[in-house]
Design an enzyme around this catalytic site. Structure first.
Site, short mmCIF file in Angstrom:
data_model
loop_
_atom_site.label_atom_id
_atom_site.label_comp_id
_atom_site.label_asym_id
_atom_site.label_seq_id
_atom_site.Cartn_x
_atom_site.Cartn_y
_atom_site.Cartn_z
N THR A 304 0.84 -1.19 0.00
CA THR A 304 0.00 0.00 0.00
C THR A 304 0.87 1.24 0.00
OG1 THR A 304 -0.15 0.47 2.38
CG2 THR A 304 -1.60 -1.24 1.51
N ASP A 305 0.27 2.36 -0.28
CA ASP A 305 0.93 3.63 -0.02
C ASP A 305 0.62 4.03 1.43
OD1 ASP A 305 2.38 5.98 -0.35
OD2 ASP A 305 1.46 6.47 -2.26
N TRP A 306 1.09 5.19 1.82
CA TRP A 306 1.09 5.67 3.19
C TRP A 306 -0.32 5.66 3.80
CZ3 TRP A 306 5.47 7.18 5.92
CH2 TRP A 306 5.29 7.91 7.08
#
Length: 769
Positions: A304-306
């Site tokens: 995932t991203d942040w």
């Protein structure tokens, strides 16, 4: 017999959840055997820990310069976390400091888990989180070179220097199509064209990882291609907001760069933070599992991203709470959750498995992918390594960065003022004239960019011009950025009248305008126009009657249609990094020649934003009774535009194969390019196609090939292109790839030939083999 049966089981397990087909990355039996031997010994908690990534800030001590042993022990001992990212205090450190930090983490991970930690950093344009690291121009600049050599060189240097700091994983390359100039991350991309994007991104991927994705050596690293996908065209123009993309474009244009990198061996991918057609990408099983893992037979890892699992419930409202969001994302195909500050995510993940919301088969599949990456990186054998890196921050990397900057800065207008003769008195002004921060952009030593603080030894534009023209340059800022304001876009009038007063006594003005550095959501803008203060500065300077050279230092094209007529020359340097000032000085002086071309369409009007490959029905221009396939809309400068101090003539554009073709054939073309000027120069030779009649409204033209050549005055070179007929296919209304019977126009350098497809071919596979 028992050994053979066990190995067969290993191979079957490695493909768990995937349709039987050829794999994007060849299966390595030794790699798979190691993965299975580790996996079978792991508890559910340990598996969940491997699936969670935490930022280094969670284990920093109070100084933000060292690891707190107790925090580290808790993170790995209690939570079993298997991956860490980012840099201490959110700022670059030395190679030695970074390496020592990673060593401490790996020692604890191997002691407690017997499994190495996976450490990753956002190295975007070189080793950009190491103070001594070699930085190259941003991707948008390298795209402007139309030279595949530069993403290769940057990728090799990035991997080498990152590995020298004991970090084996980079969150790069970025390959979001930059098809909306309002978007705050356009500069991180390779521009608006899918073919250019795919070529450059694949080249960088291979350069970073090396030739064998199953065995990454100590001079290479794993990539994380990002952000899968459709991230760069938010309907609002704002970062991390929804995109609405018709499925045929999604498959044909947006998927292409990612598909080619997956098939080239990319080991990991980071997922789009936003949504496509109402479905958050982190919850889109069709795209994550279907298009990537099943259709391509890809056995890599999706991260995932942040904090984007949190966004599924907190922002997107497609899950009721954190645990439901975790189940939604993992079941869609997410393998690792970047949950930067909350290691409790591990326990939430365990709870959802125990509640039956996530099947154990999905957990095992995700953990296999994570372990497989660690084995491929050699981390089980060498969690840290003793290896000499004599080329770290070497002169060769610096020379490559300078050369890339020279080839990337684009001359857009020249009314005879350039190159400078060398005896002119020069006023250098504007908020970007003396800023390394603005010259580098974001992801430069910090997230938002802070080059002036970390590397003041490099030359700004005005410093480089002062060195190149000693005693001839006067520097007056005119307008400055408020560096304490916290918002990148805020500029203030400093001394416009002083700049005007000095302008009256000089021969030429170099006015450097654009944007301060920014990254992601903080870079959102409500107006793509260049700021009012900067336009006022240009108008005031032009009113003196002295010739103005406008230098655009910006991560996206800011609209300047109202002031462009007032200036004698325009140079778009974009974000050329630490040697961008030296490159500009050499180019303005004529020591170097311009050869960059725009990898995006530069808009002229705020309500007319589009790409070069618009639909033929969007704009009609008739020339001698027929459709003009070379026509362009009313833009400031078109995709592929760029001037030089020399001139090039295109001739003898020929089709070297029969003009009738069908799917499976390869079309060959040649064109003669001659340097008809009196200076040596480089030229990017671009090949386009136009589908004259199709079952869907066709694009006016599409880039199908490019080559960069260097020619001395009077020299000619014949450039040859090979174009597989399948490249002329498109995704139809039924979602299937199709190459339709009929004529196509192939063009290069203003010349065109017609070719004829003799039969229609429709593919039953989701991707053309």
């Amino acid at each position: 017999m028992k050994v053979a049966a066990t190995m067969l089981a290993v191979l079957l397990l490695a493909g768990c959840g995937e349709k039987k087909q050829s794999k994007a990355i060849a299966t390595d039996r030794e790699v798979e055997a190691k993965v299975e031997s580790v996996l079978k010994k792991m508890t559910l908690k340990e598996k969940a820990g491997q699936m969670v990534q935490i930022t280094i800030a969670v284990i920093e001590d109070d100084t933000h310069e060292a690891i707190d042993p107790a925090k580290l022990d808790r993170l790995i001992g209690e939570y079993k976390v298997g991956s860490i990212l980012n840099v201490m205090h959110d700022a670059a450190h030395s190679r030695e400091h970074t390496a020592e930090m990673v060593r401490q983490i790996q020692e604890k991970s191997m002691e407690v888990l017997g499994i190495p930690c996976l450490y990753g950093l956002d190295m975007i344009h070189g080793a950009s989180y190491l103070i001594e690291g070699s930085l190259y121009p941003q991707e948008i600049n390298l795209a402007a070179t139309f030279n595949r050599e530069y993403p290769r060189l940057m990728g090799e240097a990035m991997a080498y220097e990152t590995r020298a700091a004991q970090v084996p994983w980079v969150f790069s390359p970025v390959m979001d199509l930059g098809r909306d100039p309002r978007w705050s991350r356009m500069w991180e991309s390779w521009g608006e064209d899918p073919y250019l994007q795919a070529e450059m991104a694949r080249t960088e991927t291979l350069a970073i990882q090396g030739d064998d994705p199953n065995h990454i050596d100590l001079e290479h690293a794993a990539v994380s291609i990002k952000h899968f996908m459709g991230y760069g065209v938010p309907a609002s123009g704002k970062d991390r907001t929804p995109a609405y993309i018709v499925e045929n474009d999604l498959r044909e244009k947006f998927f292409r760069p990612f598909k080619e990198c997956f098939q080239a061996g990319a080991l990991t991918a980071m997922v789009n933070s936003a949504s496509i057609n109402g479905v958050p990408t982190h919850a889109n099983k069709t795209l994550l599992t279907g298009w990537v893992k099943e259709e391509l037979g890809w056995d890599g890892m999706l991260v995932t991203d942040w904090a984007d699992i949190d966004n599924l419930y907190a922002r997107d409202h497609v899950a009721a709470d954190k645990r439901a969001a975790i189940a939604l994302g993992i079941n869609a195909g997410i393998d690792m959750i970047m949950d930067p500050y909350d290691p409790e995510c591990v326990n939430d993940l365990v709870a959802m498995v125990e509640a039956g919301e996530i099947p154990m088969s999905r957990i095992d599949d995700a953990v296999r992918r994570i372990l497989r990456l660690k084995v491929r990186l050699g981390l089980f054998d060498n969690p840290t390594w003793e290896y000499d890196y004599p080329d770290f921050a070497c002169e060769r990397f610096a020379e490559e960065s300078y050369a890339a900057a020279v080839e990337s800065e684009v001359l857009l207008k020249n009314d005879g003022i350039l190159p400078l003769k060398g005896n002119e008195r020069i006023l250098v002004t504007g908020p970007n004239a003396n800023s390394l921060r603005a010259m580098n952009g974001g992801w430069s030593y910090t997230w938002q960019g802070a080059a002036d603080y970390f590397v003041p030894q490099y030359n700004t534009f005005q410093e480089a011009l002062s060195q190149r023209f000693p005693g001839k340059v006067t520097w007056v800022p005119g307008v400055v950025y408020d560096e304490n304001y916290g918002m990148w876009e805020h500029d203030i009038v400093a001394s416009i009248q002083q700049a005007v007063n000095v302008a009256r006594s000089v021969d030429v003005i170099v006015c450097c305008v654009g944007e301060n550095s920014y990254c992601e959501t903080p870079g959102n803008t409500d107006d793509l126009n260049l700021s009012a203060n900067q336009k006022d500065l240009v108008r005031a300077l032009a009113a003196t009657g002295k010739p103005v050279i406008l230098v655009l230092n910006e991560g996206r094209p800011r609209i300047i249609g109202d002031i462009e007529p007032l200036v004698k020359a325009v140079v778009d340097v974009m974000l050329p990094s630490n040697y961008g000032g030296d490159a500009l000085a050499a180019l303005l002086a004529g020591d170097e020649n311009f050869s960059g071309k725009l990898p995006f369409t530069y808009p002229k009007h705020i309500n007319s934003l589009h790409t070069y490959d618009y639909k033929v029905s969007e704009h009609r221009e008739v020339m001698e009774g027929s459709y003009n396939y070379d026509a362009i809309m009313d833009v400031q400068w078109p995709f592929g535009y760029g001037l030089s101090y020399t001139s090039f003539e295109y001739s003898d554009f020929q089709l070297l194969t029969p003009d009738n073709f069908k799917a499976g054939d390869v079309l060959k073309f040649s064109v003669k390019v001659t340097n008809t000027g009196d200076r040596a120069g480089k030229e990017a030779v671009l090949l386009y196609s136009s589908d004259l009649v199709a079952s869907l409204i066709p694009d006016v033209k599409r880039l199908r090939g490019f080559e960069k050549i260097a020619l001395e005055p009077g020299q000619s070179q014949t450039v040859t292109f090979e174009l597989p007929a399948s490249e002329l296919a498109f995704v139809g209304a039924d979602g299937k790839w199709r190459l339709e019977k009929g004529e196509f126009r192939i063009s290069c350098g203003g010349h065109g030939v017609l070719v004829n497809c003799t039969e229609t071919k429709v593919w039953d596979t989701p991707n053309i083999p």
